[in-house]
Scaffold this active site. Structure first.
Site, PDB file in Angstrom:
ATOM      1  N   PRO A  80       0.824  -1.222   0.000  1.00 14.63           N
ATOM      2  CA  PRO A  80       0.000   0.000   0.000  1.00 14.63           C
ATOM      3  C   PRO A  80       0.854   1.267   0.000  1.00 14.63           C
ATOM      4  O   PRO A  80       0.325   2.368  -0.140  1.00 14.63           O
ATOM      5  CB  PRO A  80      -0.821  -0.125   1.285  1.00 14.63           C
ATOM      6  CG  PRO A  80      -0.135  -1.131   2.128  1.00 14.63           C
ATOM      7  CD  PRO A  80       0.604  -2.036   1.200  1.00 14.63           C
ATOM      8  N   GLU A 107       2.298  -7.809   8.564  1.00 20.77           N
ATOM      9  CA  GLU A 107       2.519  -6.357   8.568  1.00 20.77           C
ATOM     10  C   GLU A 107       3.322  -5.904   7.354  1.00 20.77           C
ATOM     11  O   GLU A 107       3.634  -4.727   7.204  1.00 20.77           O
ATOM     12  CB  GLU A 107       3.245  -5.931   9.845  1.00 20.77           C
ATOM     13  CG  GLU A 107       2.350  -5.887  11.073  1.00 20.77           C
ATOM     14  CD  GLU A 107       1.079  -5.083  10.848  1.00 20.77           C
ATOM     15  OE1 GLU A 107       1.158  -3.992  10.277  1.00 20.77           O
ATOM     16  OE2 GLU A 107       0.005  -5.577  11.240  1.00 20.77           O
ATOM     17  N   ARG A 145      -4.730  -7.615 -20.527  1.00 23.32           N
ATOM     18  CA  ARG A 145      -5.681  -7.188 -21.556  1.00 23.32           C
ATOM     19  C   ARG A 145      -5.090  -6.129 -22.491  1.00 23.32           C
ATOM     20  O   ARG A 145      -5.681  -5.789 -23.500  1.00 23.32           O
ATOM     21  CB  ARG A 145      -7.025  -6.758 -20.952  1.00 23.32           C
ATOM     22  CG  ARG A 145      -7.025  -5.503 -20.141  1.00 23.32           C
ATOM     23  CD  ARG A 145      -8.308  -5.356 -19.356  1.00 23.32           C
ATOM     24  NE  ARG A 145      -9.484  -5.054 -20.175  1.00 23.32           N
ATOM     25  CZ  ARG A 145      -9.693  -3.913 -20.818  1.00 23.32           C
ATOM     26  NH1 ARG A 145      -8.790  -2.972 -20.765  1.00 23.32           N
ATOM     27  NH2 ARG A 145     -10.791  -3.722 -21.524  1.00 23.32           N
ATOM     28  N   ASP A 160     -10.803   2.538 -24.016  1.00 28.74           N
ATOM     29  CA  ASP A 160     -11.186   2.327 -22.631  1.00 28.74           C
ATOM     30  C   ASP A 160     -11.051   3.580 -21.787  1.00 28.74           C
ATOM     31  O   ASP A 160     -10.181   4.405 -22.038  1.00 28.74           O
ATOM     32  CB  ASP A 160     -10.264   1.288 -21.964  1.00 28.74           C
ATOM     33  CG  ASP A 160     -10.654  -0.126 -22.321  1.00 28.74           C
ATOM     34  OD1 ASP A 160     -11.812  -0.333 -22.698  1.00 28.74           O
ATOM     35  OD2 ASP A 160      -9.785  -1.001 -22.209  1.00 28.74           O
TER      36      ASP A 160
HETATM   37  N1  SAH Z   1       1.597  -2.786   7.432  1.00 27.48           N
HETATM   38  C1  SAH Z   1       1.654  -2.582   6.012  1.00 27.48           C
HETATM   39  C2  SAH Z   1       0.461  -3.236   5.308  1.00 27.48           C
HETATM   40  C3  SAH Z   1       0.549  -4.725   5.286  1.00 27.48           C
HETATM   41  S1  SAH Z   1      -0.813  -5.426   4.466  1.00 27.48           S
HETATM   42  C4  SAH Z   1       1.624  -1.090   5.727  1.00 27.48           C
HETATM   43  O1  SAH Z   1       1.002  -0.365   6.482  1.00 27.48           O
HETATM   44  O2  SAH Z   1       2.211  -0.662   4.732  1.00 27.48           O
HETATM   45  C5  SAH Z   1      -0.176  -6.998   4.022  1.00 27.48           C
HETATM   46  C6  SAH Z   1       0.233  -7.165   2.568  1.00 27.48           C
HETATM   47  O3  SAH Z   1      -0.895  -6.993   1.719  1.00 27.48           O
HETATM   48  C7  SAH Z   1       1.269  -6.182   2.074  1.00 27.48           C
HETATM   49  O4  SAH Z   1       2.570  -6.619   2.349  1.00 27.48           O
HETATM   50  C8  SAH Z   1       0.993  -6.142   0.574  1.00 27.48           C
HETATM   51  O5  SAH Z   1       1.676  -7.154  -0.141  1.00 27.48           O
HETATM   52  C9  SAH Z   1      -0.501  -6.413   0.497  1.00 27.48           C
HETATM   53  N2  SAH Z   1      -1.289  -5.184   0.310  1.00 27.48           N
HETATM   54  C10 SAH Z   1      -2.102  -4.609   1.218  1.00 27.48           C
HETATM   55  N3  SAH Z   1      -2.684  -3.513   0.728  1.00 27.48           N
HETATM   56  C11 SAH Z   1      -2.251  -3.370  -0.548  1.00 27.48           C
HETATM   57  C12 SAH Z   1      -2.498  -2.425  -1.577  1.00 27.48           C
HETATM   58  N4  SAH Z   1      -3.300  -1.371  -1.409  1.00 27.48           N
HETATM   59  N5  SAH Z   1      -1.865  -2.587  -2.762  1.00 27.48           N
HETATM   60  C13 SAH Z   1      -1.029  -3.631  -2.960  1.00 27.48           C
HETATM   61  N6  SAH Z   1      -0.755  -4.562  -2.011  1.00 27.48           N
HETATM   62  C14 SAH Z   1      -1.354  -4.444  -0.824  1.00 27.48           C
END
Ligand code: SAH
Length: 237
Positions: A80, A107, A145, A160
């Site tokens: 994220p 995490e 795609r 698109d």
């Molecule tokens: N503690 C981390 C979030 C971990 S969520 C933080 O705050 O940055 C667990 C896993 O889910 C992450 O390592 C990632 O691979 C995936 N993930 C969660 N949200 C995501 C998002 N918005 N985009 C891409 N991968 C995501």
């Protein structure tokens, strides 16, 4: 569509379980965070080992440390905290023959994975998932795609929403009248120039109403500008 692309040889998704690359009887992939606090963190060794084994990189030379600086295949960390995925990023990834996507859990990753293994970090939006797998699927779907031949219609992806920088114009199909609701006359006219003009207007109108932020980045013709001025004028009144 992914199944079809895969049958057509356009797509080959290989899944690799990071745990398979973890050492020891228990094949542990996570550990407690240094400094305390809740949650678990993905250990660096199994993630490095998995990516290096799968891509056939690393360990060839004694001074080898990390693929970040010299590896041509994008190694994308799904997080994220990454740059937010969009159609432009999808195009970028579609230029590559192979892409490695690393999915986190818990995490997230030990920071050294981000620093010395990943060459790119992608988020699919401002929300937090429990794991990177769904994010990886979203990326794979949007990228595949764009590969020539993946969609039935070779032009399919060019109009698109987001491809042109605008939201797409509305679509209609048969019947011409449904529960008393008709179809815009122009679409039945057979006049292609008129249809094109109508679609451009609709795309501009929609984008202006729903996503005015997108308009700033798009190249507009004089006719486009005139239309937008008219829209603004109408709404101001
Ligand atoms: N503690 C981390 C979030 C971990 S969520 C933080 O705050 O940055 C667990 C896993 O889910 C992450 O390592 C990632 O691979 C995936 N993930 C969660 N949200 C995501 C998002 N918005 N985009 C891409 N991968 C995501």
């Amino acid at each position: 569509m992914l199944k079809r692309a895969s049958d057509a040889g356009l797509l080959d998704v290989q899944l690799h379980n990071i745990r398979d690359y973890a050492a020891g009887k228990h094949q542990v992939t996570d550990d407690y965070p240094y400094g305390g606090g809740g949650g678990m963190v993905m250990k660096p060794e199994p993630v490095f080992a998995a990516v290096e084994a799968v891509l056939g990189i690393g360990a060839q030379s004694a001074d080898y440390q990390s693929p970040v600086t010299n590896h041509p295949i994008p190694i994308v960390l799904l997080t994220p905290q990454g740059r937010v995925f969009n159609q432009r990023v999808a195009y970028e990834l579609a230029q590559h023959e192979r892409v490695a996507l690393i999915c986190g859990r818990y995490e997230g990753f030990d920071e050294r994975i981000r620093e010395h293994l990943a060459t790119d970090e992608i988020s699919i939006g401002d929300f937090v998932l429990t794991g990177g797998e769904l994010a990886a699927l979203v990326v794979v779907d949007a990228v595949i795609r764009l590969k020539p031949g993946a969609l039935g219609d070779p032009e399919g992806a060019s109009d698109d929403s987001h491809a042109s920088g605008l939201l797409e114009y509305p679509h209609y199909t048969r019947p011409p009248e449904f529960r008393g609701w008709g179809v815009p006359e122009v679409l039945l006219s057979g006049d292609h120039a008129k249809v094109d003009r109508w679609r451009r207007e609709q795309a501009l109108r929609r984008t202006w109403l729903r996503r005015p932020d997108m308009l700033a980045a798009v190249e507009l013709s004089q006719t486009d500008r005139k239309l937008l001025d008219t829209l603004r004028h109408v709404v101001d009144k």
